[in-house]
Structures are given as structure tokens and as C-alpha cells.
Design an enzyme around this catalytic site. Structure first.
Site, PDB file in Angstrom:
ATOM      1  CB  SER A   1      38.709  43.805  56.004  1.00  6.71           C
ATOM      2  OG  SER A   1      37.839  44.682  56.557  1.00  6.71           O
TER       3      SER A   1
ATOM      4  CD  GLU B   1      34.892  37.601  46.155  1.00  6.96           C
ATOM      5  OE1 GLU B   1      35.526  37.050  46.684  1.00  6.96           O
ATOM      6  OE2 GLU B   1      33.825  37.394  45.577  1.00  6.96           O
TER       7      GLU B   1
ATOM      8  CB  CYS C   1      42.171  38.557  49.758  1.00 12.27           C
ATOM      9  SG  CYS C   1      41.782  38.512  48.014  1.00 12.27           S
TER      10      CYS C   1
ATOM     11  CD  GLU D   1      42.918  38.764  54.928  1.00 14.10           C
ATOM     12  OE1 GLU D   1      42.063  39.323  55.329  1.00 14.10           O
ATOM     13  OE2 GLU D   1      43.078  38.533  53.723  1.00 14.10           O
TER      14      GLU D   1
HETATM   15  C1  UN1 Z   1      45.294  37.316  42.672  1.00 17.57           C
HETATM   16  O1  UN1 Z   1      45.461  36.208  43.542  1.00 17.57           O
HETATM   17  O2  UN1 Z   1      45.802  37.412  41.767  1.00 17.57           O
HETATM   18  O3  UN1 Z   1      42.347  41.363  47.076  1.00 17.57           O
HETATM   19  C2  UN1 Z   1      43.986  38.122  43.025  1.00 17.57           C
HETATM   20  C3  UN1 Z   1      42.734  40.273  46.683  1.00 17.57           C
HETATM   21  C4  UN1 Z   1      41.762  39.454  45.772  1.00 17.57           C
HETATM   22  C5  UN1 Z   1      42.433  39.158  44.307  1.00 17.57           C
HETATM   23  C6  UN1 Z   1      43.376  38.191  44.223  1.00 17.57           C
HETATM   24  N1  UN1 Z   1      40.478  39.900  45.618  1.00 17.57           N
HETATM   25  O4  UN1 Z   1      44.061  39.942  46.831  1.00 17.57           O
END
Ligand code: UN1
Length: 497
Positions: free
Chosen positions: A229, A250, A284, A385
Site C-alpha cells: 500500500s 510499488e 494494484c 483504492e
Molecule cells: C499484473 O497486473 O499482472 O501488486 C501485475 C500488484 C502489481 C503487479 C501487477 N504490483 O498487483
């Protein structure tokens, strides 16, 4: 495969039980079933794991990259050969559908192959020099000991793309996975050890946030790679910044799909439903906002209603199920609460799926996929989110208005634009504030050989995957190489015959 597994930590090449609290890994589709159980790591065990990684670092960094890559090639083969079994375990532990679970294990194998191939790609750069006889080149060296903190929603693909990249570029790793998916973490660590990874090069510890904090704040950690997050990512990033430790974070997303009036509507419907509801929306990169060009909005929502109503919800091991449970009871309560609050505040439910497969255990953590039409951009379901099967919809007057809506808000991970109009697609490329843009495909997905990550509140530090991974997992040294002034004439200075 109904047996219960015992979770072991991997420290300095040895598997052993932790000395902390006991914890249980539950099947979110059948919460009465324990998939695995183990003990959390104590702070001393985190210390030992970091120490092992630190001691293993010089020899691993000194191992030729091709030899490091060999471990990844073997690991990829092992994963491929176990894809069905490990994929089934993934489904039992995480709750995504069987196709997605097995597919994710294969994807992890593909990721390992991609990073193994790094040994055969260029390793640096060469520049010309302003001075006669000099060459300037840039070499890459490992960063050192990397802490990896990984989320529940891709229990093996995300760890694979962090750990394989860290390892092939010569780093050692201490990894703390999300507490809801420890079994897949153990399976990946087993694959690496069976593939021949030396002791201490990869260490695995289980624990709650305090364990993560002990790891990322450890004085001997040189870099932190995190997916999770935005608030947690920013906390880690600020702590790392204070200590001068590199961080790759990320974080969240609130990804919009724009459907323009000229779009291929059937294609857009398929992609929006997949993007919003696969993995029960727990990506995400999931499509969580839909922006419809006003002239096609009513028609699109009518068709969407049919598609969503046809989704089958239930135990994800049943091959005909489209949407499994969310990860745990807290997630279910939070998501259903957000839906009720949105409806109480005036959102309209324009589509929902309630079809349960026969035999579904109703104690599973199911949330009905829901599409909500929103009037105002301040609605929390439009801005925040939710990480569940919820899609919020608004209507746009035209393309420019749609882009403006998509760019609203804090996040900037991924977006989709559905159009057949090349001019609109190119304008979207120039104007969408996202790290990943899909034209005529869903917002989720990430190929291993290209950069992945977001802008704004969605990402900090170098992106993941592709050549971007090398930037994060190595430090560069710029070398000015000259031989000095020789006591003899150089061929290039000699008189022409
Ligand atoms: C995807 O969309 O296949 O945690 C990968 C997540 C991202 C990775 C998505 N860091 O959903």
C-alpha cells in the site's frame, strides 16, 4: 492435496521453525481449513537472516553472472515442472482461480528465465572520451543485501521478479512475504535452494509488520524492494531515505478504463470485466474506474450488466468459477462496507454478480462483483483504492473530459483506453498520467522484459522489471581508463609509411 504444511524459515541455507508466535494460513474459500501453519520469526532470527545474507554477499557477488544465472535456469525448470501442484497450493492459500494460480507459477518461471538471460545481455556502457587514448565505460556492481517485502496478491510472481533480479545482479536477499501467503513463499525458496543457490544468498522469514520493520530498518540492509500500500511504502521510503538506503516501492492504483464512442464495444466489455474482476479485483493494476463516453454509456452499461451477472462465484478450485473469495475476513468486511457506504451516499448499483456455484462454502470470504455509478468525483469509491471486485463508473462529455477524469486523484499506475481512433490513442499516450498505458487491453498485466511501475502516489524509486530492474539492483561505477604516457610511440601517433 488436503494435507496441512508446516512452514519453515530459511536462514543461512537451513530450514527451521521460528521462535515467535504461532500463525495459521487459512484457505479463504474454506476458512475452516488450515492450509499451513508455522511460527513467526523473532527479531533475533531476522538478525541472523540479515547476517547470513551479509556473510554470503562477497562470494555471491564474486560468482560469475553466468553461474548465478544457471541457478535461475534450473529454478525455472523446477517451477515449470511443479506448476500444477504449486499453482493448486496458490489457489488454496490465496483464493484466485485455478487458471490464474497455475498461470502465475508459469509466469514466475518465465520471470526467472528472463533474468537468467541477463547474463547474455550487455552489462554496461562504453562512452567516447574527450582525451586521446582514453576510454570511458560504466560497469555495474551489486548493491549488497536486499530486503524484499512482498504482498499477498501475486504470491509467487512478484517475489520472483524481485528476487530473481536481485540475485542475478549479484545481491543477497532477505525476504518477508505477506502473512496470508507463506506457503508459496516457502515453495519458491525451496526451488531456489534445490536449484543450487548457496547458503545465505536467499533467506526467508515470516512475520507481521513488526518483522517487516525490523528487516527494512536493519542497519546492514543496503536496499529495500517493496510492493504494497502507499502509506506503508511511503513510511518505508522515508525511513530508507533517512539512512541513505535505496528503495523501490510499488504501491497503490486506481486504474481507469476509458471507453470512447468509436471503441470496439465487445472487446472493451471483455477487457473491462477481466480487468475489474479477475483475482476478485485484488491487483494494484485492476480496473477500478470506468469512464464512458456519454453517447455509448447506456448501451455499454446494459451489456456490462449481463456480463457481470453471468460471473460465477465460488471455490476457485472449481474450474468453472470466475471469481473466488477475497483474501481474508477483514478484506471482505472493509470492501462490503465501502460498497454500502457508497450506496448510502447516492451511488447506483448498475451491475452485480450473485451467482454462487453449487456447493460453495458460504463461510468463504466472498464479495459479489459490483459496478457502481458515481455522480461526484469526491466519492471515496472513485478516489480510494478498494482492492476488491468493485468498479466505479462515470460518464464523460468527450475524450478530453475523459482524460481529465482519469488523471484525477492521487494514483498513477495503469490505465486503458478503448478506441479505434489512432489520433485519440496517440493523444492518450501524451496525456495520461500513468506508468503503464494499455490501448485496447485491460489495465492489469506486466511483461518481465519491460519496465513496470507507476507515477504519482503509485510508485517511488526505479521501476521494476526489464532494464529498470538492473538500475535498482546494481550501482554503477564510471571508469576513466587511460594508459598514461608511454615511453614509446603509439601506432596512432607514428608517422605514416
Ligand atoms: C499484473 O497486473 O499482472 O501488486 C501485475 C500488484 C502489481 C503487479 C501487477 N504490483 O498487483
Amino acid at each position: 492435496m488436503s494435507e496441512q504444511s508446516t512452514l519453515l524459515h530459511l536462514i543461512d541455507g537451513q530450514w527451521h521453525e521460528g521462535g515467535g508466535e504461532r500463525f495459521f494460513d487459512l484457505n479463504p474459500a474454506r476458512p475452516g481449513h488450515i492450509v499451513a501453519e508455522g511460527m513467526e520469526a523473532t527479531e533475533t532470527e531476522v538478525d541472523r537472516a540479515v547476517d547470513a545474507a551479509r556473510r554470503a554477499a562477497p562470494a555471491w557477488a564474486g560468482t560469475p553472472m553466468h553461474a548465478r544465472a544457471q541457478v535461475l535456469w534450473r529454478g525455472a525448470e523446477l517451477l515449470e515442472s511443479r506448476a500444477e501442484d504449486v499453482g493448486t497450493e496458490l489457489v488454496r492459500e490465496e483464493g484466485k482461480t485455478l487458471g490464474e494460480g497455475v498461470g502465475e507459477v508459469r509466469r514466475a518461471a518465465q520471470v526467472l528465465r528472463y533474468y537468467a538471460g541477463a547474463a547474455d545481455r550487455e552489462a554496461g556502457e562504453v562512452y567516447s572520451s574527450a582525451r586521446r587514448g582514453e576510454q570511458i565505460f560504466v560497469v555495474r556492481r551489486p548493491v549488497g543485501v536486499v530486503a524484499a517485502i512482498t504482498p499477498f496478491n501475486f504470491p509467487i510472481a512478484i517475489p520472483a521478479w524481485k528476487i530473481a533480479a536481485a540475485l542475478v545482479y549479484g545481491n543477497t536477499v532477505v525476504w518477508k512475504p505477506a502473512m496470508t501467503v507463506p506457503l508459496l513463499a516457502m515453495r519458491l525458496a525451496e526451488v531456489f535452494t534445490e536449484a543450487g543457490l548457496p547458503n545465505g544468498v536467499l533467506n526467508l522469514v515470516y512475520g507481521q509488520n513488526a518483522t517487516g520493520a525490523a528487516l527494512t530498518g536493519h542497519p546492514f540492509i543496503d536496499a529495500v524492494t517493496f510492493t504494497g500500500s502507499t502509506p506503508v511504502g511511503r513510511l518505508i521510503a522515508s525511513d530508507c531515505a533517512r539512512r541513505g538506503v535505496g528503495v523501490q516501492a510499488e504501491m497503490g492504483g486506481k486504474n481507469a478504463a476509458i471507453v470512447l464512442r468509436d471503441a470496439d464495444i465487445e472487446l472493451a466489455l471483455d477487457q473491462v470485466v477481466t480487468g475489474a474482476f479477475r483475482s476478485a479485483g485484488q491487483k494494484c493494476t485492476a480496473t477500478s474506474r470506468l469512464i464512458l463516453d456519454a453517447p455509448i454509456a447506456d448501451e455499454f452499461l446494459d451489456l456490462l450488466r449481463g456480463r457481470v451477472a453471468a460471473l460465477e462465484i465460488g471455490d476457485p478450485l472449481d474450474p468453472s468459477v470466475n471469481v473466488g473469495p477475497v483474501i481474508d475476513v477483514q478484506a471482505r468486511e472493509r470492501i462490503t462496507g465501502e460498497i454500502s457506504e457508497a450506496v448510502a451516499a447516492g451511488a447506483t448499483v448498475v451491475a452485480a454478480a450473485h451467482q454462487r456455484r453449487a456447493g460453495t462454502d458460504e463461510t468463504g470470504f466472498y464479495v459479489s462483483p459490483t459496478v457502481l455509478e458515481i455522480e461526484h468525483p469526491s466519492a471515496p469509491v472513485w478516489k480510494e483504492e478498494i482492492f476488491g471486485p468493485v468498479l466505479s463508473v462515470r460518464r464523460a462529455d468527450n475524450f478530453a473530459h475523459a482524460v481529465q477524469m482519469a488523471n484525477e486523484g492521487d494514483y498513477g499506475l495503469s490505465a486503458s483506453v478503448f478506441t479505434q481512433d489512432l489520433t485519440a490513442a496517440l493523444a492518450a499516450v501524451d496525456s495520461m498520467d500513468v506508468g503503464v498505458l494499455h490501448v485496447n487491453s485491460e489495465t492489469a498485466g506486466a511483461d518481465p522484459h519491460v519496465p513496470f511501475g507507476g507515477v504519482k502516489a503509485s510508485g517511488m524509486g526505479p521501476k521494476e522489471q526489464g532494464e529498470a530492474a538492473r538500475d535498482f539492483f546494481t550501482q554503477s561505477t564510471t571508469v576513466y581508463l587511460t594508459g598514461g604516457r608511454p615511453p614509446y610511440a603509439l601506432p596512432c601517433e607514428g608517422a605514416r609509411p
